[in-house]
Every structure is written in C-alpha cells, then in structure tokens.
Design a protein around this motif. Structure first.
Motif, PDB file in Angstrom:
ATOM      1  N   ALA A 102      40.080 -23.892  37.753  1.00  0.00           N
ATOM      2  CA  ALA A 102      39.950 -22.526  38.771  1.00  0.00           C
ATOM      3  C   ALA A 102      38.893 -21.709  38.351  1.00  0.00           C
ATOM      4  O   ALA A 102      38.328 -21.628  37.391  1.00  0.00           O
ATOM      5  N   ALA A 103      38.564 -21.064  39.377  1.00  0.00           N
ATOM      6  CA  ALA A 103      37.401 -20.174  39.505  1.00  0.00           C
ATOM      7  C   ALA A 103      37.475 -18.743  39.250  1.00  0.00           C
ATOM      8  O   ALA A 103      36.725 -18.140  38.722  1.00  0.00           O
ATOM      9  N   ALA A 104      38.826 -18.221  39.317  1.00  0.00           N
ATOM     10  CA  ALA A 104      38.902 -16.843  39.074  1.00  0.00           C
ATOM     11  C   ALA A 104      40.583 -16.644  38.966  1.00  0.00           C
ATOM     12  O   ALA A 104      41.314 -17.566  39.255  1.00  0.00           O
ATOM     13  N   PHE A 105      40.986 -15.630  38.174  1.00  0.00           N
ATOM     14  CA  PHE A 105      42.516 -15.346  37.972  1.00  0.00           C
ATOM     15  C   PHE A 105      42.590 -13.846  38.560  1.00  0.00           C
ATOM     16  O   PHE A 105      41.952 -13.044  38.137  1.00  0.00           O
ATOM     17  N   LEU A 106      43.794 -13.716  39.031  1.00  0.00           N
ATOM     18  CA  LEU A 106      43.871 -12.404  39.431  1.00  0.00           C
ATOM     19  C   LEU A 106      45.280 -12.130  39.044  1.00  0.00           C
ATOM     20  O   LEU A 106      46.369 -12.197  39.984  1.00  0.00           O
ATOM     21  N   PRO A 107      45.579 -11.424  37.814  1.00  0.00           N
ATOM     22  CA  PRO A 107      47.192 -11.029  37.643  1.00  0.00           C
ATOM     23  C   PRO A 107      47.502  -9.846  38.772  1.00  0.00           C
ATOM     24  O   PRO A 107      46.593  -9.029  39.073  1.00  0.00           O
ATOM     25  N   PHE A 108      48.971  -9.886  38.705  1.00  0.00           N
ATOM     26  CA  PHE A 108      49.526  -8.840  39.601  1.00  0.00           C
ATOM     27  C   PHE A 108      50.967  -8.524  39.249  1.00  0.00           C
ATOM     28  O   PHE A 108      51.656  -9.149  38.353  1.00  0.00           O
ATOM     29  N   VAL A 109      51.287  -7.339  39.882  1.00  0.00           N
ATOM     30  CA  VAL A 109      52.890  -6.927  39.398  1.00  0.00           C
ATOM     31  C   VAL A 109      53.621  -7.144  40.629  1.00  0.00           C
ATOM     32  O   VAL A 109      53.325  -6.697  41.731  1.00  0.00           O
ATOM     33  N   SER A 110      54.735  -7.943  40.801  1.00  0.00           N
ATOM     34  CA  SER A 110      55.627  -8.358  41.767  1.00  0.00           C
ATOM     35  C   SER A 110      56.894  -7.590  41.478  1.00  0.00           C
ATOM     36  O   SER A 110      57.249  -7.074  40.452  1.00  0.00           O
ATOM     37  N   ARG A 111      57.769  -7.812  42.397  1.00  0.00           N
ATOM     38  CA  ARG A 111      59.064  -7.141  42.319  1.00  0.00           C
ATOM     39  C   ARG A 111      59.980  -7.602  41.084  1.00  0.00           C
ATOM     40  O   ARG A 111      60.712  -6.606  40.386  1.00  0.00           O
ATOM     41  N   ARG A 112      59.954  -8.928  40.890  1.00  0.00           N
ATOM     42  CA  ARG A 112      60.882  -9.237  39.780  1.00  0.00           C
ATOM     43  C   ARG A 112      60.017  -9.468  38.390  1.00  0.00           C
ATOM     44  O   ARG A 112      60.501 -10.155  37.339  1.00  0.00           O
ATOM     45  N   THR A 113      58.703  -8.923  38.465  1.00  0.00           N
ATOM     46  CA  THR A 113      57.993  -8.852  37.082  1.00  0.00           C
ATOM     47  C   THR A 113      58.930  -8.097  35.880  1.00  0.00           C
ATOM     48  O   THR A 113      59.357  -6.765  36.049  1.00  0.00           O
TER      49      THR A 113
END
Length: 262
Positions: A102-113
């Motif tokens: 993987a070249a990069a990681f992008l953590p995020f928050v979604s509806r079921r987080t």
C-alpha cells in the motif's frame, strides 16, 4: 541487511547519518561495527548502500558506497481507506498493508463505525500508526514509507474520489451477487496499458467497519464515482478485506510476475 528510513537531510553528499533509535538499534541490537554496511532510505525512493565509518552514542555515520535502484514498490499506487475499526485492528491493517505494498492509508468514520472518534487521542495514535508503517516498510525492504492521512469524515472521503484513477468500495452485497473485483481490475489494467507510460495509476480501496456499509452509503459512493465490488462469496473481517484487495491488485498489475496487460 538492515534498512533504515531517515529524514532526507541525513543523506548529504557521500555521507549518511543514523540518529537516535535507529543508531542505537544498528549499534547495540545488531552489534554493528565500522566497516559493516547498511541501507539508508529517504522515504521517497532514494536508497543508498552505506559503510559505517564511525559509531557514537545515538549516532552512526556512514559513507555512501552506491545508490540503489528502487524495485520494491507496486506498479499501481494503492491507497487504503479504512473505516476506523475497534481495538488495534487498524494497526494490523497498516502493518500488513504496508508489507503488501500500500502507498498510503486514509482512516475515516462511516455510519456504522463503532469507535468514538476523539481528535486528542487520535493524535497520539496517529504517531504510533506512522511508526508501525515505518517499521513494516523497513522489514519489507520498501523504498517508501506509506503516508497516513488524518482521520476523515465520510463526506470528506467521498470528496477525494476524483483524485484517483479508480476508486473501489468493498461491499459484501456485491460479493453475494457475484460482482467481483477481478473484471473491474482487468478492464482497468487494459485501459491503463492503452494509455501507456506516465505516472503510476492511483487506486483507492475503501473498506468499511465491522458492520460494513449500508445500502445508502454504497449508493453515495457510486454517485461520487466509486465502483462497488465484492471480494468473494465469504464475509471477511474488516482487517482482512484490504489485504485481499491489495493481493488481487498486486497480481493484476504484474506484482507476482510479468505484467498481464501490455
């Protein structure tokens, strides 16, 4: 041979420096001595073979013997967008995802987080994630340490989709219907080969939390330009999905042998 990522300023002319923890590891843990060699990387693809000329407390000085070609990076640059999972699962995704290319990681928050996002706590966790990526890149003999972005909202993530040549939303409902990743990658590979040359294609793999994505999120992602794909007929853990996708992308791009699309 030991490999260390350093700030670009630690590689100047024919001299390479290891400082702090890296220097202590090489000198104390590896019991290196003058005349031994190590590899130093600037994190952007600049790799050098260096010979130790001096060891001091918290500092190792090396003479650059030669520049090395960077051959460990994937032909397609893949960013893994991972909805924040519980516990230390994101650490697993970063560690194994870095090994997988993987070249990069992008953590995020979604509806079921499930995780309650706390910016103050995440700052400390972000530093740990960067350290894990660095150590995994060294272990895997990478030439680049994957970037780890700040945690994004679902809306902010969708706004970034135009930055990529292909965005893939891993959605289990597509897997149940038999709409898999393979044909999408095959078509993308053919179109990339037809374009010829230029920069490496940029892909985004979007993985949901433990409860996955709901149908509304899948439709929003499609409207923003993502392609919904399944990763097989089995239900995968959130920390497994990105690794399966990376392996499939690596294979299709020629990672496991001669490129299939020429």
């Amino acid at each position: 041979m030991q490999r260390y990522f350093v700030d670009p300023g630690q590689i100047e002319g024919d001299t390479a420096l290891l400082l702090g923890e890296d220097a202590r590891h090489l000198a104390t843990v590896m019991r290196a001595k003058p005349g031994d060699e190590f590899i130093v990387c600037d994190g952007s693809g600049g790799d050098c073979l260096a010979e130790i000329v001096n060891i001091e407390s918290g500092r190792v000085a090396g003479r650059i013997v030669r520049r090395l070609a960077s051959e460990a990076e994937m032909a397609w640059r893949v960013t893994v967008a991972q909805s924040l999972p519980k516990g230390d699962k994101l650490e697993t995704v970063i560690q194994k995802g870095t090994e997988a290319g993987a070249a990069a990681f992008l953590p995020f928050v979604s509806r079921r987080t499930v995780v309650q996002y706390d910016a103050r706590k995440e700052a400390k966790r972000h530093e740990r994630w960067r350290k894990i990526a660095k150590e995994a890149a060294e272990q895997a003999h990478r030439s680049v340490v994957p970037d780890i972005a700040e945690v994004a909202s679902w809306k902010a993530l969708l706004a970034r989709l135009p930055d990529y040549d292909l965005a893939l939303l891993c959605y289990e409902e597509e897997g149940r219907r038999g709409a898999g990743l393979r044909p999408v990658l095959e078509q993308f590979g053919r179109s990339s080969a037809a374009d010829g040359g230029g920069e490496a294609p940029r892909l985004l793999v979007i993985v949901g939390p433990e409860g996955g994505f709901d149908e509304d999120e899948a439709r929003q992602a499609e409207a923003a330009g993502a392609v919904c794909v399944g990763l097989g007929r089995r239900i995968l853990r959130t920390e497994t999905a990105a690794l399966i996708a990376l392996a499939a992308i690596g294979y299709e791009s020629g990672e496991m042998g001669e490129a299939r699309h020429v």
